[in-house]
Motif scaffolding. Structure first.
Motif, mmCIF file in Angstrom:
data_model
loop_
_atom_site.group_PDB
_atom_site.id
_atom_site.type_symbol
_atom_site.label_atom_id
_atom_site.label_comp_id
_atom_site.label_asym_id
_atom_site.label_seq_id
_atom_site.Cartn_x
_atom_site.Cartn_y
_atom_site.Cartn_z
ATOM 1 N N GLY A 1 3.912 -6.943 -0.651
ATOM 2 C CA GLY A 1 3.526 -5.631 -0.275
ATOM 3 C C GLY A 1 2.585 -4.783 -0.805
ATOM 4 N N LEU B 1 1.396 -2.082 1.730
ATOM 5 C CA LEU B 1 2.530 -1.810 2.958
ATOM 6 C C LEU B 1 3.860 -1.258 2.246
ATOM 7 C CD1 LEU B 1 1.627 -5.064 4.432
ATOM 8 C CD2 LEU B 1 0.711 -2.899 4.972
ATOM 9 N N PRO B 2 3.923 -0.014 2.539
ATOM 10 C CA PRO B 2 5.317 0.752 1.976
ATOM 11 C C PRO B 2 6.703 0.109 2.526
ATOM 12 C CG PRO B 2 3.630 2.299 2.646
ATOM 13 C CD PRO B 2 3.216 1.088 3.354
ATOM 14 N N ASP B 3 6.679 -0.400 3.701
ATOM 15 C CA ASP B 3 7.841 -0.993 4.337
ATOM 16 C C ASP B 3 8.142 -2.280 3.397
ATOM 17 O OD1 ASP B 3 8.075 1.062 6.152
ATOM 18 O OD2 ASP B 3 7.306 -0.194 7.693
ATOM 19 N N LEU B 4 7.059 -3.208 3.068
ATOM 20 C CA LEU B 4 7.411 -4.376 2.372
ATOM 21 C C LEU B 4 7.788 -4.091 0.908
ATOM 22 C CD1 LEU B 4 4.591 -6.912 3.740
ATOM 23 C CD2 LEU B 4 6.938 -6.349 4.629
ATOM 24 N N ALA C 1 9.227 -1.429 0.056
ATOM 25 C CA ALA C 1 10.857 -0.953 -0.205
ATOM 26 C C ALA C 1 11.641 -2.070 -0.324
ATOM 27 C CB ALA C 1 10.905 -0.131 1.089
ATOM 28 N N MET C 2 11.282 -3.282 -0.149
ATOM 29 C CA MET C 2 12.130 -4.410 -0.159
ATOM 30 C C MET C 2 12.390 -4.932 -1.597
ATOM 31 S SD MET C 2 10.908 -6.630 3.119
ATOM 32 C CE MET C 2 12.198 -8.038 2.993
#
Length: 299
Positions: A91, A265-268, A270-271
């Motif tokens: 990310g 990529l914030p969504d990735l 966050a994982m």
């Protein structure tokens, strides 16, 4: 004479049915005698491993390269413009490669190799602690997915910023003329990598300053548009070095341009993953740089 490295990848667990290590595919006896055995016997052990990897279903293997051979591999791939190099985490990553016809200046100085184009740069230091691990598509075959340059996790830590932070002038910039520009850590809170931007543009500095200290990604609504508009140099670092990317940041949803680029990529992020799915490494090691023989699928 340079000794042939051990095949150990840090997964030291024996398979009861075969008597082979599930990390390096050696027998217990081969592991026990490795330090005392001669070079000829070490070569015979290495030669036996591919068939054992196929038998065990293993796709991750250490390469029998010394640090000088790793350095030669890096420099050779950069000179021939083969593949691409990535530094970062899942990310938040920078990728460097030179396109066909693009001028690329490459220099090797001791343990350090540097490559530079007008659009980006890569600098890696290949010291004695660096190991090369290969990931293959198929057990026992040579269908390479990636080569990881790794160091022991205890050696891989970088300063961790808890939020957006001003680090002062970027004294480690690859080009001397950039070393007076300000470096800002985006505060992704990763121990093995940090993602920064570098700028001397007053308008962007003025936007960033009120957000200093705020945690990722809470400050993005205040500064994201300015970063996208000004497209500062992105600097991504690991224990082995740094990648600097000068290409424009594409708008959300747009494809990455050929050549050096970054993904943030914030969504990735966050994982909380260090590596993408299917690219896991043994816990003992941390990635410093990754070589892809072809561009990663998410490009």
């Amino acid at each position: 004479m340079i000794s042939i490295p051990s095949p150990c990848v840090g997964i030291c667990r024996m398979d009861e049915s075969t008597g082979l290590c599930l990390g390096c595919a050696r027998t217990g006896e081969e592991i026990a005698i490795w330090r005392e055995t001669g070079e000829a016997q070490r070569r015979r052990i290495w030669a036996a491993l591919p068939a054992r990897f196929e038998r065990l279903g293993l796709t991750l293997a250490r390469l029998p390269w010394t640090p000088s051979e790793i350095l030669a591999f890096v420099a050779g791939k950069l000179r021939s413009r083969e593949g691409s190099w990535a530094i970062g985490c899942y990310g938040g990553v920078a990728e460097f490669r030179a396109e066909a016809g693009e001028d690329c200046e490459i220099a090797v100085d001791g343990e350090r190799v540097t490559a530079r184009t007008d659009r980006g740069a890569l600098r890696l230091r290949i010291g004695d602690a660096v190991r090369a691990l290969a990931l293959y598509e198929t057990p026992g075959q040579q269908d390479l997915r990636a080569i990881f340059l790794v160091v022991a996790r205890l050696r891989a830590g970088l300063p961790v910023a808890s939020g957006l932070s001003a680090l002062g002038a970027d004294r480690a910039a690859i080009l001397p003329q950039d070393r007076g520009q300000g470096l800002y850590d985006l505060g992704l809170r990763r121990t093995i990598t940090r993602f920064c931007i570098r700028t001397d543009k007053a308008a962007l500095v003025e936007t960033l300053t009120p957000a200093l200290g705020q945690s990722w990604p809470n400050y993005l609504p205040a500064v994201g548009a300015a970063i996208l508009r000004e497209s500062p140099v992105r600097v991504v670092e690991s224990a082995l070095g740094r990648a600097e990317v000068r290409t424009p940041i594409p708008p959300p949803g747009a494809a990455s341009i050929p050549g050096p680029h970054t993904h943030l990529l914030p969504d990735l992020l966050a994982m909380g993953r260090e590596m993408g799915p299917g690219f896991e490494l043994p816990e003992a090691y941390a990635p410093g740089a990754i070589f892809y023989p072809s561009p990663p699928a998410n490009d």
